[in-house]
Design a protein around this motif. Structure first.
Motif, mmCIF file in Angstrom:
data_model
loop_
_atom_site.group_PDB
_atom_site.id
_atom_site.type_symbol
_atom_site.label_atom_id
_atom_site.label_comp_id
_atom_site.label_asym_id
_atom_site.label_seq_id
_atom_site.Cartn_x
_atom_site.Cartn_y
_atom_site.Cartn_z
ATOM 1 N N ASN A 29 0.794 1.741 0.555
ATOM 2 C CA ASN A 29 0.768 1.725 1.927
ATOM 3 C C ASN A 29 0.411 0.147 1.953
ATOM 4 O O ASN A 29 -0.316 -0.568 1.933
ATOM 5 C CB ASN A 29 -0.711 2.170 3.104
ATOM 6 C CG ASN A 29 -0.608 4.047 2.849
ATOM 7 O OD1 ASN A 29 0.506 4.451 2.868
ATOM 8 N ND2 ASN A 29 -1.405 4.188 2.442
ATOM 9 N N ILE A 30 1.640 -0.437 3.032
ATOM 10 C CA ILE A 30 2.376 -2.259 2.807
ATOM 11 C C ILE A 30 1.653 -2.400 3.807
ATOM 12 O O ILE A 30 1.855 -3.980 3.939
ATOM 13 C CB ILE A 30 3.622 -1.497 2.533
ATOM 14 C CG1 ILE A 30 5.055 -1.947 3.664
ATOM 15 C CG2 ILE A 30 3.845 -1.884 0.888
ATOM 16 C CD1 ILE A 30 5.341 -2.493 2.776
ATOM 17 N N GLU A 51 -1.332 -6.896 5.862
ATOM 18 C CA GLU A 51 -0.231 -5.885 4.899
ATOM 19 C C GLU A 51 -0.381 -6.314 3.511
ATOM 20 O O GLU A 51 -1.475 -7.354 2.814
ATOM 21 C CB GLU A 51 1.496 -6.542 5.597
ATOM 22 C CG GLU A 51 1.307 -8.512 4.716
ATOM 23 C CD GLU A 51 2.867 -9.202 5.009
ATOM 24 O OE1 GLU A 51 3.112 -8.038 6.559
ATOM 25 O OE2 GLU A 51 3.137 -9.683 4.810
ATOM 26 N N LEU A 52 0.085 -6.101 2.243
ATOM 27 C CA LEU A 52 -0.126 -5.859 0.864
ATOM 28 C C LEU A 52 0.851 -6.982 0.317
ATOM 29 O O LEU A 52 1.920 -7.879 0.372
ATOM 30 C CB LEU A 52 1.000 -4.350 0.336
ATOM 31 C CG LEU A 52 0.552 -4.703 -0.989
ATOM 32 C CD1 LEU A 52 -1.170 -4.731 -1.603
ATOM 33 C CD2 LEU A 52 0.920 -3.652 -1.935
ATOM 34 N N PRO A 53 -0.028 -8.272 -0.014
ATOM 35 C CA PRO A 53 0.720 -9.410 -0.963
ATOM 36 C C PRO A 53 1.397 -8.942 -1.840
ATOM 37 O O PRO A 53 1.293 -8.357 -2.505
ATOM 38 C CB PRO A 53 -0.137 -10.398 -1.046
ATOM 39 C CG PRO A 53 -1.972 -9.679 -0.177
ATOM 40 C CD PRO A 53 -1.797 -8.091 0.128
ATOM 41 N N VAL A 54 2.370 -9.516 -1.509
ATOM 42 C CA VAL A 54 3.733 -9.442 -3.177
ATOM 43 C C VAL A 54 3.420 -9.448 -4.333
ATOM 44 O O VAL A 54 3.400 -9.302 -5.147
ATOM 45 C CB VAL A 54 5.040 -10.113 -2.844
ATOM 46 C CG1 VAL A 54 5.706 -9.729 -4.083
ATOM 47 C CG2 VAL A 54 5.450 -8.967 -1.438
ATOM 48 N N ALA A 55 2.325 -11.060 -3.984
ATOM 49 C CA ALA A 55 1.985 -11.422 -5.236
ATOM 50 C C ALA A 55 0.547 -10.965 -5.239
ATOM 51 O O ALA A 55 0.197 -10.777 -7.242
ATOM 52 C CB ALA A 55 1.553 -12.682 -4.989
ATOM 53 N N ALA A 56 0.176 -10.117 -5.494
ATOM 54 C CA ALA A 56 -1.273 -9.051 -5.923
ATOM 55 C C ALA A 56 -0.681 -7.984 -6.640
ATOM 56 O O ALA A 56 -1.016 -7.708 -7.158
ATOM 57 C CB ALA A 56 -1.649 -8.162 -4.555
ATOM 58 N N LEU A 57 0.789 -7.514 -6.353
ATOM 59 C CA LEU A 57 1.243 -6.836 -7.534
ATOM 60 C C LEU A 57 1.676 -6.703 -8.850
ATOM 61 O O LEU A 57 1.666 -6.604 -9.448
ATOM 62 C CB LEU A 57 2.540 -6.731 -6.768
ATOM 63 C CG LEU A 57 2.679 -5.407 -5.679
ATOM 64 C CD1 LEU A 57 4.597 -5.604 -5.289
ATOM 65 C CD2 LEU A 57 1.886 -4.258 -5.537
ATOM 66 N N GLU A 78 3.327 1.515 9.593
ATOM 67 C CA GLU A 78 5.132 1.033 9.932
ATOM 68 C C GLU A 78 5.361 0.263 7.813
ATOM 69 O O GLU A 78 5.126 -0.992 8.653
ATOM 70 C CB GLU A 78 5.448 1.036 10.735
ATOM 71 C CG GLU A 78 6.830 0.568 10.678
ATOM 72 C CD GLU A 78 8.236 1.422 10.191
ATOM 73 O OE1 GLU A 78 8.951 0.991 9.757
ATOM 74 O OE2 GLU A 78 7.933 2.884 9.950
ATOM 75 N N PRO A 79 5.929 0.287 7.293
ATOM 76 C CA PRO A 79 6.546 -0.511 6.243
ATOM 77 C C PRO A 79 7.274 -1.553 6.398
ATOM 78 O O PRO A 79 7.421 -2.494 5.939
ATOM 79 C CB PRO A 79 6.901 0.415 5.115
ATOM 80 C CG PRO A 79 7.097 2.081 5.988
ATOM 81 C CD PRO A 79 6.245 1.859 6.419
ATOM 82 N N LEU A 80 8.795 -1.425 7.550
ATOM 83 C CA LEU A 80 9.222 -1.718 8.120
ATOM 84 C C LEU A 80 8.778 -3.527 8.801
ATOM 85 O O LEU A 80 9.269 -4.311 8.739
ATOM 86 C CB LEU A 80 10.528 -1.958 8.969
ATOM 87 C CG LEU A 80 10.719 -0.755 7.847
ATOM 88 C CD1 LEU A 80 12.167 -0.097 8.966
ATOM 89 C CD2 LEU A 80 12.050 -1.237 6.750
#
Length: 347
Positions: A29-30, A51-57, A78-80
């Motif tokens: 869930n982003i 929103e989910l930070p990309v760096a956290a991945l 809504e992920p978009l």
């Protein structure tokens, strides 16, 4: 952060059996906000957008490789809405992970270039032919906006699979055939049906719905008969769509839609579906909470731990060791199960 699920641990030998070394599917869930106002969901009532930070991945990169994650399903909200969706997709494609997008479809046209070039499969939420869908979503011309987005995707990437999922409930229970016809008309690759969730605290419900709220979605006796009739009409008039699996469910599963509503209406003890979701998948929330599936509460957190550490934390392993799908009340009321075959795990 959500309260973690607490459970007494089983014997150490039993716990060892429920440690996971493979996780084929990760649901992510982003984004917390949604752009629909669906009558059967409360996600749109959230006021805080996160929103989910990309760096956290990055902390989970080694875990995803070790666990053999094959498919990431990105959802929300809504992920978009995610502002750096391109970088998020790049992260997964670098690992050879397939990306499935679950979306309302309202932003498909606006983000068509990004989606067409980065997503491997799209699953839309469509709840009826245009007028019915728009009423359920409480968004003017929502269906028409989706159709425009699908056309844009088809122009950019004709081979990209685009299907939809329809949640059956009071407002659309007599429109199953029309829904199939409508989604075929906008060139989707398939459709699946599931009954509305009436009893859980999923979808941002702060508590289980009271009976009056349930009755807005559930069926009356006469509506149940109408649904059963509509299912039989669908089976009779769309046999080719069943044979080709354009309609993903077989006849038995379609009839099971009505059984779920009958169980609720007549207070019949529900029967759990066959499901192995907690052993082959996990749901990671924006805040790092890790759930066994959409309907069970979090059992761990990835906020500071890696995915593999959280997945095999004492609380998460203990949950799986104690879970009996056949008798668990959440599982017995489940409307959206996963049955991932062992042969697929070993492929």
């Amino acid at each position: 952060m959500s309260q973690l699920y607490e459970i007494q641990p089983a014997a150490s030998s039993e716990l060892a059996r429920h440690r996971l070394s493979h996780l084929p599917i990760l649901l992510l869930n982003i984004h917390t906000l949604c752009n629909c106002r669906c009558v059967m969901c409360d996600i749109w009532k959230r006021t805080e957008g996160r929103e989910l930070p990309v760096a956290a991945l990055e902390r989970h990169r080694a875990s995803m490789i070790s666990l053999g994650v094959r498919n990431v399903v990105i959802s929300g909200g809504e992920p978009l809405f995610h502002r750096d969706l391109s970088s998020l997709c790049d992260f997964f494609h670098e690992l050879g992970i397939r990306i499935t997008l679950l979306t309302t479809g309202l932003l498909l046209h606006k983000r068509a270039i990004l989606v067409a070039g980065n997503i491997d499969e799209i699953i839309l939420s469509i709840d009826g032919p245009p007028d019915v869908h728009n009423a359920i979503r409480q968004i003017p011309r929502a269906f028409e906006t989706i159709a425009r987005g699908v056309q844009a995707i088809r122009t950019l990437n004709p081979a990209l699979p685009v299907s939809c999922r329809t949640t059956v409930q009071k407002l659309n229970h007599t429109h199953l055939c029309a829904t199939v016809d409508a989604v075929r008309a906008i060139q989707l690759n398939g459709i699946s049906f599931l009954p509305a969730d009436i009893t859980s605290t999923a979808f941002n419900r702060q508590a289980r719905w009271e009976v009056p709220r349930q009755s807005e979605i559930a069926l009356t006796s006469s509506e149940l008969l109408a649904l059963e009739s509509e299912i039989e009409r669908l089976i009779a008039t769309h046999s080719s769509d069943l044979a080709s699996q354009f309609i993903r469910e077989n006849e038995s599963k379609l009839r099971r839609l009505a059984v779920r509503f009958r169980e609720h209406l007549e207070n019949i003890p529900p029967q759990a579906p066959t499901c192995n979701a907690p052993w082959v998948s996990a749901v990671m929330e924006v805040d790092g909470s890790l759930r066994p599936c959409f309907f069970h509460p979090p059992t761990a957190s990835t906020h500071v731990s890696t995915l593999e550490e959280a997945l095999n934390s004492q609380s998460a392993v203990a949950f799986r060791a104690k879970l009996d799908v056949a008798t668990n009340s959440t599982c017995r009321n489940c409307v959206c199960s996963l049955n991932y075959r062992a042969s697929e795990l070993q492929a």
